[in-house]
Design a protein around this motif. Sequence first.
Motif, PDB file in Angstrom:
ATOM      1  N   ARG A 312       0.977  -0.936  -0.075  1.00 34.05           N
ATOM      2  CA  ARG A 312       0.319   0.488   0.095  1.00 34.05           C
ATOM      3  C   ARG A 312       0.520   1.234   0.347  1.00 34.05           C
ATOM      4  O   ARG A 312       1.735   1.102   0.444  1.00 34.05           O
ATOM      5  N   PRO A 313       0.272   2.497  -0.659  1.00 33.07           N
ATOM      6  CA  PRO A 313       0.997   3.876  -0.216  1.00 33.07           C
ATOM      7  C   PRO A 313       1.135   3.951   1.090  1.00 33.07           C
ATOM      8  O   PRO A 313       0.506   3.589   1.987  1.00 33.07           O
ATOM      9  N   ALA A 314       2.296   4.772   1.221  1.00 35.28           N
ATOM     10  CA  ALA A 314       2.959   4.935   2.914  1.00 35.28           C
ATOM     11  C   ALA A 314       2.260   6.234   2.480  1.00 35.28           C
ATOM     12  O   ALA A 314       1.901   7.211   2.461  1.00 35.28           O
ATOM     13  N   THR A 315       1.441   6.378   4.159  1.00 36.57           N
ATOM     14  CA  THR A 315       1.255   7.717   4.485  1.00 36.57           C
ATOM     15  C   THR A 315       1.994   8.982   4.679  1.00 36.57           C
ATOM     16  O   THR A 315       3.115   8.655   4.916  1.00 36.57           O
ATOM     17  N   GLU A 316       1.532  10.210   4.605  1.00 37.62           N
ATOM     18  CA  GLU A 316       3.069  11.618   5.043  1.00 37.62           C
ATOM     19  C   GLU A 316       3.355  11.101   5.932  1.00 37.62           C
ATOM     20  O   GLU A 316       4.597  10.993   6.037  1.00 37.62           O
ATOM     21  N   ASP A 317       2.150  10.526   7.133  1.00 32.66           N
ATOM     22  CA  ASP A 317       3.972  10.128   7.993  1.00 32.66           C
ATOM     23  C   ASP A 317       4.752   9.443   8.519  1.00 32.66           C
ATOM     24  O   ASP A 317       6.035   9.707   8.977  1.00 32.66           O
ATOM     25  N   GLU A 318       4.619   8.369   7.718  1.00 33.47           N
ATOM     26  CA  GLU A 318       5.440   7.423   7.348  1.00 33.47           C
ATOM     27  C   GLU A 318       6.550   8.363   6.140  1.00 33.47           C
ATOM     28  O   GLU A 318       7.494   7.338   6.707  1.00 33.47           O
ATOM     29  N   ARG A 320       8.048  10.848   6.482  1.00 29.50           N
ATOM     30  CA  ARG A 320       8.778  12.200   7.433  1.00 29.50           C
ATOM     31  C   ARG A 320       9.146  11.303   8.699  1.00 29.50           C
ATOM     32  O   ARG A 320      10.540  11.712   7.720  1.00 29.50           O
ATOM     33  N   PRO A 327       7.373  14.605   1.109  1.00 26.26           N
ATOM     34  CA  PRO A 327       6.784  13.804   0.225  1.00 26.26           C
ATOM     35  C   PRO A 327       7.486  14.480  -0.713  1.00 26.26           C
ATOM     36  O   PRO A 327       8.197  13.333  -1.638  1.00 26.26           O
TER      37      PRO A 327
END
Length: 563
Positions: A312-318, A320, A327
Amino acid sequence: MRASLLFIPTLRDDPSEAEATSHRLLLRGGFIRATGAGLYTFLPLGWRVHQRVVQIIREEMDAIGGQEMLCPVLTPAELWQRTGRYEIPEVFRLEDRAGRPFVLPMTHEETFTFHARELRSYRELPQVLYHFSTKDRDEPRPRGGLLRVREFIMKDSYSFDRDEEGLERSFRLHERAYHRIFERCGLEFRAVQAESGMMGGSESVDFLAPAGAGENTLVTCGSCDYAADLEVARGLPAAPSLPELLDSPAEVETPGISTIEALAGFLGIDPAATAKAMPMVVAGSELVLLLVRGDDRLDEARAAAALGADVRPATEDEIRAGFGAEPGSIGPVGFTGPIVADETLRRGQYVAGANRTGHHLRGVEAGRDYTPRFAELREPRAGDTCARCGGALRFQVAIEIGHIFKLGTRYSRPLEALYTDEDGSERPLVMGSYGIGPGRIMAAAVEQRHDDAGIAWPPALAPYDVHVVAIGAAGPEAVGVAETVAGELERAGLRVLFDDRDRRPGEKFADADLIGCPLRVTVGKKTLEDGGMDVLARGTRAEERVPAIQAAQLLRSMLETLR
């Protein structure tokens, strides 16, 4: 069949919810009706077409030794739990009043394998079992009429063999049978290599019908016979225009730049000279960096195949936390996790994120500045050339009308479907799975054969062979002659729809064009005068006057020509 007695609720206007041509015309022609999102009732005309498709499939399946049976839709969850498919998001799960779990399956591998456990000896093999059954799929975005639904009827067959050699035989038997089925249905189609997806197995072949609407993309070469589903197609992109080589990466400030287009414009370079960073999360926790060329799109199915797991695509927090930057400024240099780069990045230097917000690196080179694993990650696109011959690739929207899989022992091992070989040892059955959607064949036929006035069914699928229209304004005699003609045609073995309604000629002709029977016969004042009748071929709109006394023979001959 008299039209005055038939339930054919045709519509004059296009339904607002219908986007695909097949959806629009099947609704307007009174073939189907929606009872909910992705749920369709086949009305009498639609069911006649559906059953004609079913009969063609049945005949070809029986011809290769298939044995028809019927399994229930409601299935104990235990079978799906044992094969590891119970948690698939598209599976409908439910409980009975005692709390026992069940599924409403979208396919019946587990159930057929359960029954195949009664095949105990190599002497009973091979076997081909099949059924036509209702399937259910928790489709999040049903659309396109019969193309993407939540409930559908499918023919699925299953082969059971001793070994891979037997599976290869069964697989090719089905492949040839599928060619005959789609040819008999009057479809244009291509058989292509495809991804096996949730079904698993070592090989699969997809049957795609080019259409104006569909969920698949057929990729073909204009210079050779190469053809593939987009999911597995391989295209060679145009060579990028790369800047001068650098001895090491050089950092450049790129304030506020967060897209490839903006980056290329800011630096005055070809977007293909950039490396697009696509951080993904594997197995729920591990952060992996995938890289494709800046002008390409990441194909998530290929990414999952390359990583051997769901992603799955990483979240913005992941992002950073893993890269220490926003990103739009991340890249491979200095990243300590796994990196997988597309094959197009194997050679050359590219601009990539510097892992410092508002900064990028020029001259980033794989192998020197970071160590990736290479894989096919990009989605082929217009402008690519054929990897086999260099010809231009063509991309066509298509409908998947059939899919066949070599399953091997993917289901027989967990469900303990074993047989005793001639040496006395127990071995798992080697399986194949083969699916066809009659509803999708209907939709594909409409997409490929229609005009502004309505459907032009292939003769093999049409609800009736001949649509006899009586022009009531010509008087009772015309209606009587039309009824006589209809009766004679039916006695000659043709399937006839007789429009005996008290409607205006224009309305009757519009309905006939919309419904799309291969031949339309008109009996009116002019035909009464010379003892003839007007015959219109729906597909070509060619019309001719034929003697009424020779009607049956002539129309049978015309139908054979149309086939």
